[in-house]
Design a protein around this motif. Structure first.
Motif, PDB file in Angstrom:
ATOM      1  N   UNK A 219       0.866  -1.334   0.025  1.00  0.00           N
ATOM      2  CA  UNK A 219      -0.210   0.101  -0.060  1.00  0.00           C
ATOM      3  C   UNK A 219       0.879   1.095  -0.127  1.00  0.00           C
ATOM      4  N   UNK A 220       1.876   0.983   0.453  1.00  0.00           N
ATOM      5  CA  UNK A 220       2.977   2.342   0.528  1.00  0.00           C
ATOM      6  C   UNK A 220       2.267   3.365   1.393  1.00  0.00           C
ATOM      7  N   UNK A 221       2.440   4.563   0.821  1.00  0.00           N
ATOM      8  CA  UNK A 221       1.826   5.763   1.586  1.00  0.00           C
ATOM      9  C   UNK A 221       0.236   5.689   1.601  1.00  0.00           C
ATOM     10  N   UNK A 222      -0.155   4.957   0.933  1.00  0.00           N
ATOM     11  CA  UNK A 222      -1.684   4.778   1.004  1.00  0.00           C
ATOM     12  C   UNK A 222      -2.334   3.894   2.426  1.00  0.00           C
ATOM     13  N   UNK A 223      -1.062   3.205   2.908  1.00  0.00           N
ATOM     14  CA  UNK A 223      -1.549   2.518   4.089  1.00  0.00           C
ATOM     15  C   UNK A 223      -2.354   3.138   5.012  1.00  0.00           C
ATOM     16  N   UNK A 224      -3.430   2.560   5.738  1.00  0.00           N
ATOM     17  CA  UNK A 224      -4.385   2.941   6.578  1.00  0.00           C
ATOM     18  C   UNK A 224      -3.970   3.052   7.877  1.00  0.00           C
ATOM     19  N   UNK A 225      -4.253   4.270   8.582  1.00  0.00           N
ATOM     20  CA  UNK A 225      -3.998   4.034  10.049  1.00  0.00           C
ATOM     21  C   UNK A 225      -4.907   3.042  10.906  1.00  0.00           C
ATOM     22  N   UNK A 226      -4.217   2.386  11.768  1.00  0.00           N
ATOM     23  CA  UNK A 226      -5.209   1.489  12.513  1.00  0.00           C
ATOM     24  C   UNK A 226      -6.305   1.884  13.327  1.00  0.00           C
ATOM     25  N   UNK A 227      -6.320   3.265  13.535  1.00  0.00           N
ATOM     26  CA  UNK A 227      -7.325   3.919  14.135  1.00  0.00           C
ATOM     27  C   UNK A 227      -8.795   3.902  13.216  1.00  0.00           C
ATOM     28  N   UNK A 228      -8.263   4.528  11.809  1.00  0.00           N
ATOM     29  CA  UNK A 228      -9.366   4.375  10.795  1.00  0.00           C
ATOM     30  C   UNK A 228      -9.653   2.756  10.443  1.00  0.00           C
ATOM     31  N   UNK A 229      -8.774   1.869  10.675  1.00  0.00           N
ATOM     32  CA  UNK A 229      -9.199   0.471  10.348  1.00  0.00           C
ATOM     33  C   UNK A 229     -10.439   0.063  11.475  1.00  0.00           C
ATOM     34  N   UNK A 230     -10.408   0.319  12.826  1.00  0.00           N
ATOM     35  CA  UNK A 230     -11.138   0.045  13.591  1.00  0.00           C
ATOM     36  C   UNK A 230     -12.637   0.777  13.397  1.00  0.00           C
ATOM     37  N   UNK A 231     -12.567   2.338  12.915  1.00  0.00           N
ATOM     38  CA  UNK A 231     -13.699   2.957  12.688  1.00  0.00           C
ATOM     39  C   UNK A 231     -14.489   2.140  11.318  1.00  0.00           C
ATOM     40  N   UNK A 232     -13.766   1.815  10.420  1.00  0.00           N
ATOM     41  CA  UNK A 232     -14.376   1.021   9.228  1.00  0.00           C
ATOM     42  C   UNK A 232     -14.923  -0.284   9.650  1.00  0.00           C
ATOM     43  N   UNK A 233     -14.260  -0.738  10.608  1.00  0.00           N
ATOM     44  CA  UNK A 233     -14.800  -2.154  11.159  1.00  0.00           C
ATOM     45  C   UNK A 233     -16.228  -1.799  12.011  1.00  0.00           C
ATOM     46  N   UNK A 234     -16.149  -0.807  12.415  1.00  0.00           N
ATOM     47  CA  UNK A 234     -17.498  -0.535  13.331  1.00  0.00           C
ATOM     48  C   UNK A 234     -18.444  -0.151  12.213  1.00  0.00           C
ATOM     49  N   UNK A 235     -18.183   0.623  11.153  1.00  0.00           N
ATOM     50  CA  UNK A 235     -19.169   0.907  10.322  1.00  0.00           C
ATOM     51  C   UNK A 235     -19.758  -0.401   9.472  1.00  0.00           C
TER      52      UNK A 235
END
Length: 343
Positions: A219-235
């Protein structure tokens, strides 16, 4: 030049099975071990000399093959160093021997995590075995292209995957309410790519006859913050993306219990309690997740070659990764509840 025949090892795995779909217009032979696949296949074993084939079968295959794609590997991060060496180093040596006999070019599936070995991560022994395999490739004299693959998630459209990986278990256990704390710093970014993106990159390497060197499928510079990954999992859990029925039980109160925790706090407060309570027990899920996250915490993004490989996938964006991840979450949420029952 279009290759006459491509040999794919590890064809039943996550990347290998996706690659077979990408190479549907190519003459492909799959080297299988336990699990059969569709299309032409021979049953063998990369850990054995001559790929575990009978002499006549080996000679016949070597006479046909122009390109070898080596995807067979042990990605069990908790496996012994002996097992990892046997599959990822000795197995690579046997594949190189075959490539020499076939006068074939090699597309070698490696890992981006060789750049992060030695951090005390769950991935260390695996990364070291893959780095040794790369050394064998570079010194073999066989024409090669190395693909350094990142964490692989499900298909970018369906979310489906042939086998759950460590990342799936971390986020899936969080979705099931079994991981209340995830130890990592707030800015930690997790690098991953969808399996079909990885397969498209490998297929382009197969077709690019003169492509050489190392390429980063990340993913390089497009790699997602873990906090955002958790937000998406909730969504994904609360709203759903595909309209399919979710099988994980009452997610509401469980899901919102998953929180990021500074690694130092985790070690001082939670892990020490767990270790004292059961000093001889198998590592807890929290401990395994903490070890896994060590490979991502406080690191610079991987380089990426996505978008630069002739005929390969276009540059990847954060929006692309978010959308693919939501489909993976949908897939995980539809799995039976007992998938995440680790008690």
């Amino acid at each position: 030049m279009t290759a006459r025949t491509v040999l794919v090892t590890g064809a039943s795995g996550v990347v290998g099975s996706a690659l077979l779909r990408e190479l549907a217009d190519t003459d492909v032979v799959s080297l299988t071990h336990h699990k059969p696949v569709s299309g032409q296949q021979v049953r063998g074993d990369v850990t054995r000399p001559w790929l575990g084939l009978r002499p006549a079968e080996y000679r016949s295959l070597a006479a046909r093959v122009d390109v070898v794609v080596h995807c067979a590997a042990s990605v069990n991060f908790t496996a012994s160093r002996t097992h990892l060496y046997n599959v990822n180093v000795r197995g690579t040596g046997h594949v190189l021997h075959f490539a020499k006999d076939a006068k074939a070019r090699l597309v070698h599936g490696s890992t981006a995590f060789i750049a992060r070995a030695g951090r005390g991560s769950l991935l260390d022994a695996y990364a070291e075995s893959k780095a040794t395999g790369e050394t064998l490739v570079r010194t073999s004299g066989v024409p090669y292209t190395i693909a350094r693959l990142s964490t692989i998630i499900g298909d970018s459209v369906s979310g489906e995957t042939a086998r759950l990986q460590a990342f799936h278990h971390v986020v899936g256990s969080g979705l099931a309410g079994q991981l209340p704390f995830l130890p990592c710093t707030p800015g930690t970014r997790v690098d991953f790519v969808p399996q079909d993106t990885a397969a498209a990159a490998l297929a382009a390497m197969v077709r690019s006859e003169h492509l050489r060197g190392e390429y980063w499928i990340t993913g390089g510079n497009a790699a997602l913050p873990m906090a955002r990954i958790l937000d998406l999992s909730r969504e994904a859990a609360m709203l759903g993306r595909s309209g399919q029925e979710h099988n994980i039980g009452d997610l509401g109160p469980q899901l919102f219990g998953t929180r990021l925790l500074e690694p130092a706090v985790f070690e001082r407060v939670i892990a020490s309690v767990l270790d004292r309570a059961e000093p001889t027990a198998a590592p807890s899920l929290a401990r395994l997740a903490a070890n896994f996250m060590t490979a991502f915490t406080d690191t610079e993004p991987f380089p990426t070659s996505i978008g630069t490989i002739p005929g390969g996938p276009a540059p990847i964006t954060q929006n692309d990764l978010e959308d693919a991840l939501l489909h993976t979450f949908d897939y995980l949420l539809a799995l039976p509840d007992e998938t995440w029952d680790l008690t």
